[in-house]
Design a protein around this motif. Structure first.
Motif, PDB file in Angstrom:
ATOM      1  N   ALA A 382      70.692  22.219  19.265  1.00  0.00           N
ATOM      2  CA  ALA A 382      69.335  22.728  19.121  1.00  0.00           C
ATOM      3  C   ALA A 382      69.084  23.981  19.858  1.00  0.00           C
ATOM      4  CB  ALA A 382      68.321  21.675  20.241  1.00  0.00           C
ATOM      5  N   THR A 383      68.170  24.800  19.014  1.00  0.00           N
ATOM      6  CA  THR A 383      67.980  25.909  19.771  1.00  0.00           C
ATOM      7  C   THR A 383      66.595  25.834  20.530  1.00  0.00           C
ATOM      8  OG1 THR A 383      66.560  26.622  17.851  1.00  0.00           O
ATOM      9  CG2 THR A 383      68.551  27.706  18.003  1.00  0.00           C
ATOM     10  N   SER A 384      66.295  26.665  21.533  1.00  0.00           N
ATOM     11  CA  SER A 384      65.124  26.360  22.457  1.00  0.00           C
ATOM     12  C   SER A 384      63.771  26.321  21.704  1.00  0.00           C
ATOM     13  CB  SER A 384      64.936  27.151  23.910  1.00  0.00           C
ATOM     14  OG  SER A 384      66.483  27.165  24.634  1.00  0.00           O
ATOM     15  N   ALA A 385      63.010  25.147  21.680  1.00  0.00           N
ATOM     16  CA  ALA A 385      61.692  25.171  21.203  1.00  0.00           C
ATOM     17  C   ALA A 385      61.028  24.124  21.634  1.00  0.00           C
ATOM     18  CB  ALA A 385      61.968  25.285  19.580  1.00  0.00           C
ATOM     19  N   ILE A 386      59.852  24.128  21.432  1.00  0.00           N
ATOM     20  CA  ILE A 386      58.811  22.817  21.529  1.00  0.00           C
ATOM     21  C   ILE A 386      57.955  22.717  20.647  1.00  0.00           C
ATOM     22  CG2 ILE A 386      58.759  22.866  24.195  1.00  0.00           C
ATOM     23  CD1 ILE A 386      56.179  24.565  24.164  1.00  0.00           C
ATOM     24  N   ARG A 387      57.750  21.432  20.071  1.00  0.00           N
ATOM     25  CA  ARG A 387      56.705  21.040  19.008  1.00  0.00           C
ATOM     26  C   ARG A 387      55.537  20.488  19.675  1.00  0.00           C
ATOM     27  NH1 ARG A 387      56.844  15.335  15.960  1.00  0.00           N
ATOM     28  NH2 ARG A 387      55.720  14.729  17.721  1.00  0.00           N
ATOM     29  N   LEU A 388      53.948  21.299  18.925  1.00  0.00           N
ATOM     30  CA  LEU A 388      53.015  21.172  19.522  1.00  0.00           C
ATOM     31  C   LEU A 388      52.174  20.381  18.368  1.00  0.00           C
ATOM     32  CD1 LEU A 388      52.319  24.808  21.073  1.00  0.00           C
ATOM     33  CD2 LEU A 388      53.404  22.664  22.013  1.00  0.00           C
ATOM     34  N   ASN A 389      51.580  19.486  18.665  1.00  0.00           N
ATOM     35  CA  ASN A 389      50.561  18.808  17.736  1.00  0.00           C
ATOM     36  C   ASN A 389      49.082  19.348  18.029  1.00  0.00           C
ATOM     37  OD1 ASN A 389      48.163  16.397  17.872  1.00  0.00           O
ATOM     38  ND2 ASN A 389      49.563  16.267  15.904  1.00  0.00           N
ATOM     39  N   PHE A 390      48.502  19.567  16.940  1.00  0.00           N
ATOM     40  CA  PHE A 390      47.181  20.156  16.971  1.00  0.00           C
ATOM     41  C   PHE A 390      45.951  19.384  16.347  1.00  0.00           C
ATOM     42  CE2 PHE A 390      49.109  22.201  13.288  1.00  0.00           C
ATOM     43  CZ  PHE A 390      48.200  21.732  12.190  1.00  0.00           C
ATOM     44  N   THR A 391      46.445  17.941  16.166  1.00  0.00           N
ATOM     45  CA  THR A 391      45.443  17.268  15.227  1.00  0.00           C
ATOM     46  C   THR A 391      44.722  16.393  16.024  1.00  0.00           C
ATOM     47  OG1 THR A 391      47.101  15.721  14.649  1.00  0.00           O
ATOM     48  CG2 THR A 391      46.324  17.350  13.158  1.00  0.00           C
ATOM     49  N   ASN A 392      45.257  16.173  17.459  1.00  0.00           N
ATOM     50  CA  ASN A 392      44.600  15.111  18.248  1.00  0.00           C
ATOM     51  C   ASN A 392      44.194  15.509  19.694  1.00  0.00           C
ATOM     52  OD1 ASN A 392      43.876  12.446  18.611  1.00  0.00           O
ATOM     53  ND2 ASN A 392      45.833  11.962  19.803  1.00  0.00           N
ATOM     54  N   ALA A 393      43.732  16.875  19.713  1.00  0.00           N
ATOM     55  CA  ALA A 393      43.349  17.513  20.813  1.00  0.00           C
ATOM     56  C   ALA A 393      41.813  18.270  20.653  1.00  0.00           C
ATOM     57  CB  ALA A 393      44.164  18.155  21.553  1.00  0.00           C
ATOM     58  N   ALA A 394      40.987  18.247  21.273  1.00  0.00           N
ATOM     59  CA  ALA A 394      39.656  19.255  20.988  1.00  0.00           C
ATOM     60  C   ALA A 394      40.247  20.630  21.149  1.00  0.00           C
ATOM     61  CB  ALA A 394      38.684  18.639  21.936  1.00  0.00           C
ATOM     62  N   GLU A 396      38.780  22.989  22.657  1.00  0.00           N
ATOM     63  CA  GLU A 396      38.854  23.593  24.067  1.00  0.00           C
ATOM     64  C   GLU A 396      40.069  23.267  24.909  1.00  0.00           C
ATOM     65  OE1 GLU A 396      36.534  21.703  22.517  1.00  0.00           O
ATOM     66  OE2 GLU A 396      35.945  20.173  23.900  1.00  0.00           O
ATOM     67  N   ASP A 397      40.769  21.946  24.657  1.00  0.00           N
ATOM     68  CA  ASP A 397      41.811  21.558  25.044  1.00  0.00           C
ATOM     69  C   ASP A 397      43.051  22.117  24.585  1.00  0.00           C
ATOM     70  OD1 ASP A 397      40.432  19.621  26.613  1.00  0.00           O
ATOM     71  OD2 ASP A 397      40.489  18.015  25.401  1.00  0.00           O
ATOM     72  N   LEU A 398      42.991  22.568  23.302  1.00  0.00           N
ATOM     73  CA  LEU A 398      44.156  23.264  22.729  1.00  0.00           C
ATOM     74  C   LEU A 398      44.270  24.623  23.591  1.00  0.00           C
ATOM     75  CD1 LEU A 398      43.627  22.590  18.919  1.00  0.00           C
ATOM     76  CD2 LEU A 398      45.478  21.724  20.565  1.00  0.00           C
ATOM     77  N   ILE A 399      43.217  25.033  23.820  1.00  0.00           N
ATOM     78  CA  ILE A 399      43.204  26.601  24.504  1.00  0.00           C
ATOM     79  C   ILE A 399      43.895  26.343  25.842  1.00  0.00           C
ATOM     80  CG2 ILE A 399      41.926  28.598  25.272  1.00  0.00           C
ATOM     81  CD1 ILE A 399      40.077  28.075  22.824  1.00  0.00           C
ATOM     82  N   THR A 400      43.210  25.296  26.492  1.00  0.00           N
ATOM     83  CA  THR A 400      43.652  24.936  27.935  1.00  0.00           C
ATOM     84  C   THR A 400      45.167  24.693  28.139  1.00  0.00           C
ATOM     85  OG1 THR A 400      41.485  24.187  28.429  1.00  0.00           O
ATOM     86  CG2 THR A 400      43.434  23.601  30.374  1.00  0.00           C
ATOM     87  N   ALA A 401      45.524  23.899  27.197  1.00  0.00           N
ATOM     88  CA  ALA A 401      46.938  23.353  26.930  1.00  0.00           C
ATOM     89  C   ALA A 401      47.939  24.690  26.811  1.00  0.00           C
ATOM     90  CB  ALA A 401      47.335  22.406  25.867  1.00  0.00           C
ATOM     91  N   VAL A 402      47.576  25.674  25.969  1.00  0.00           N
ATOM     92  CA  VAL A 402      48.357  26.772  25.677  1.00  0.00           C
ATOM     93  C   VAL A 402      48.271  27.591  26.978  1.00  0.00           C
ATOM     94  CG1 VAL A 402      48.557  28.843  24.214  1.00  0.00           C
ATOM     95  CG2 VAL A 402      47.900  26.811  23.176  1.00  0.00           C
ATOM     96  N   GLN A 403      47.158  27.816  27.739  1.00  0.00           N
ATOM     97  CA  GLN A 403      47.105  28.627  28.821  1.00  0.00           C
ATOM     98  C   GLN A 403      48.124  27.839  29.893  1.00  0.00           C
ATOM     99  OE1 GLN A 403      42.868  28.265  29.637  1.00  0.00           O
ATOM    100  NE2 GLN A 403      42.524  30.376  28.822  1.00  0.00           N
ATOM    101  N   ARG A 404      47.997  26.543  30.155  1.00  0.00           N
ATOM    102  CA  ARG A 404      49.118  25.850  30.840  1.00  0.00           C
ATOM    103  C   ARG A 404      50.597  26.261  30.662  1.00  0.00           C
ATOM    104  NH1 ARG A 404      45.836  20.096  31.633  1.00  0.00           N
ATOM    105  NH2 ARG A 404      43.867  21.291  32.540  1.00  0.00           N
ATOM    106  N   ILE A 405      50.686  25.967  29.296  1.00  0.00           N
ATOM    107  CA  ILE A 405      52.209  26.330  28.778  1.00  0.00           C
ATOM    108  C   ILE A 405      52.591  27.661  29.260  1.00  0.00           C
ATOM    109  CG2 ILE A 405      53.578  26.585  26.808  1.00  0.00           C
ATOM    110  CD1 ILE A 405      51.841  24.214  25.715  1.00  0.00           C
TER     111      ILE A 405
END
Ligand SMILES: Cc1ncc(COP(=O)(O)O)c(C=O)c1O
Length: 416
Positions: A382-394, A396-405
């Motif tokens: 594996a190369t370093s990566a993460i999978r993000l799902n975008f269909t099951n979060a509001a 505003e939560d997507l933005i907050t999640a990215v800020q935390r990441i």
């Protein structure tokens, strides 16, 4: 001792875990777990989803559609007419509920020589294929990274998994040909439309090339297409199987566009390819639930089903745009994302780091993501990566999640 992948990274399985213990009246009995099961890793995603059920955690980990999109109102007429349909509560034919099979045969425009069968989620379709065709040590080619559930099924069948790398247009064709030449795989399993986990959609050229290689080297192409209807921009492309119809089996699903809880999927291909699957399914569950299949038929025939599809594509397109914009705004240098025109996932490649440790830290910061190694048969690939799902979060939560990441990544990168 065998390695297990737990939510926080690799842990080890003791010999005693190979036995199922019962203790009645103080008499201990052991039953050895089958060898095929002993070597299967428990699903990391199921574990992370359990941890992410904390309401303060924003989960971008699962491959879940948004519950608000489930077309329950479009199923209501069929559900309400079930009490008048005594026959659907009887045992039914293994290949599926006949009126639904007739509908699907027409809507998939299957050639005379091809058939479709219904199954309990497309995951069961994969399992039937593995049990019907794979002997221990048979070689199966798949892309890397790859859908975790396919690795589990083929792992249970004790297949020899060989992987082909992927770029943003699909699999590496010269690697694939080399693999077909030297390893003679029985099948090539792939997700050409909005791949899980990378979101990649194969170009038309790659589709032609893969179909030509499958025909040339007599390898059956297993086309898994649960995200195909979730295209929100660009033009729909032909199935790879359209270019090699007699060398392919297609799996479809209603989980992502209707409801995963219905557990409904289909397998289609040449009649001779499907007959062994029907035999296996007879042994597995006789047939999938007929009342559910009657509801599915009502849903697919509902005049508003096409507008439902249009509506969910619009919802997911907006969330995808929000997520991508937030990633472009907040992620530190050295992170890249693969552009996509549909599906449920964005794959973020990172500067080299321990992605299990990162996922652990992110969870402590109330965001759940899936680290790349779980999507490889050998996590060292594996190369370093993460999978993000975008269909099951509001949004505003997507933005907050990215800020935390971004915050956790920045503090980690300064330590490297
Ligand atoms: C690529 C792929 N295939 C198959 C499945 C299983 O789908 P189903 O719910 O139809 O069993 C999934 C579910 O996430 C998937 O991502």
């Amino acid at each position: 001792m065998d390695m297990l992948v737990s939510i926080y990274g690799p842990t080890y399985l003791a010999k005693s875990d190979y036995y199922c213990h019962t203790n009645h009246d103080n008499v201990e009995s052991h039953m050895e777990i089958a060898h095929s099961v002993q070597q299967i890793k428990p699903s990391y995603i199921r574990e992370i989803l359990a941890a992410a059920s904390d309401e303060n955690v924003i989960s971008l980990a699962g491959g879940l559609p948004d519950e608000q999109t489930f077309p329950i109102h479009l199923m209501k007429p069929a559900i309400e007419s079930l009490p008048t349909m005594r026959d659907v509560f009887q045992y039914g034919p293994t290949p599926g509920y006949e009126p639904l099979i007739a509908h699907l045969t027409q809507s998939y425009q299957l050639p005379e020589t091809h058939r479709v069968i219904t199954c309990t989620g497309s995951q069961q379709g994969l399992d039937l294929i593995a049990r019907a065709y794979v002997n221990p040590k048979d070689t199966i080619a798949m892309e890397a990274p790859c859908y975790l559930g396919a690795m589990q099924v083929f792992g249970l069948a004790q297949a020899n998994l060989v992987t082909i790398s992927q770029d943003e247009f699909g699999p590496n064709i010269s690697e694939l040909e080399q693999c077909f030449k030297t390893e003679s795989p029985k099948m090539f399993y792939a997700v050409p439309d909005f791949h899980n986990p990378t979101g990649v959609c194969w170009s038309l050229e790659k589709r032609h090339q893969v179909a030509a290689l499958c025909m040339k080297y007599n390898v059956v192409f297993i086309e898994d297409a649960p995200y195909r209807e979730l295209r929100f921009s660009g033009d729909a492309l032909a199935l790879v199987s359209d270019f090699c119809p007699d060398h392919s089996i297609v799996l479809r699903s209603l989980s992502k566009v209707a409801s995963p809880g219905l557990r409904f999927g289909t397998v289609s291909g040449k009649q001779s390819y499907l007959e062994p699957l029907v035999k296996v399914k007879q042994g597995a569950d006789l047939h999938s639930s007929t009342p559910v299949q009657a509801i599915i038929l009502g849903l697919l025939q509902h005049p508003e089903f096409p507008s439902h599809l249009k509506a969910i594509r619009a919802v997911y397109q907006a969330r995808h745009a929000t997520l991508v914009q937030a990633l472009q705004t907040y992620l530190p240098d050295g992170c890249t994302i693969i552009p996509t025109e549909g599906g449920m996932f964005v794959w973020v490649t990172l500067p080299t780091c321990d992605t299990y440790q990162l996922a652990h830290e992110l969870l402590a910061n109330k965001v759940a993501v899936v680290p790349s190694p779980v999507f490889y048969p050998a996590s060292s690939q594996a190369t370093s990566a993460i999978r993000l799902n975008f269909t099951n979060a509001a949004p505003e939560d997507l933005i907050t999640a990215v800020q935390r990441i971004a915050r956790v990544l920045k503090s980690n990168l300064t330590k490297i």
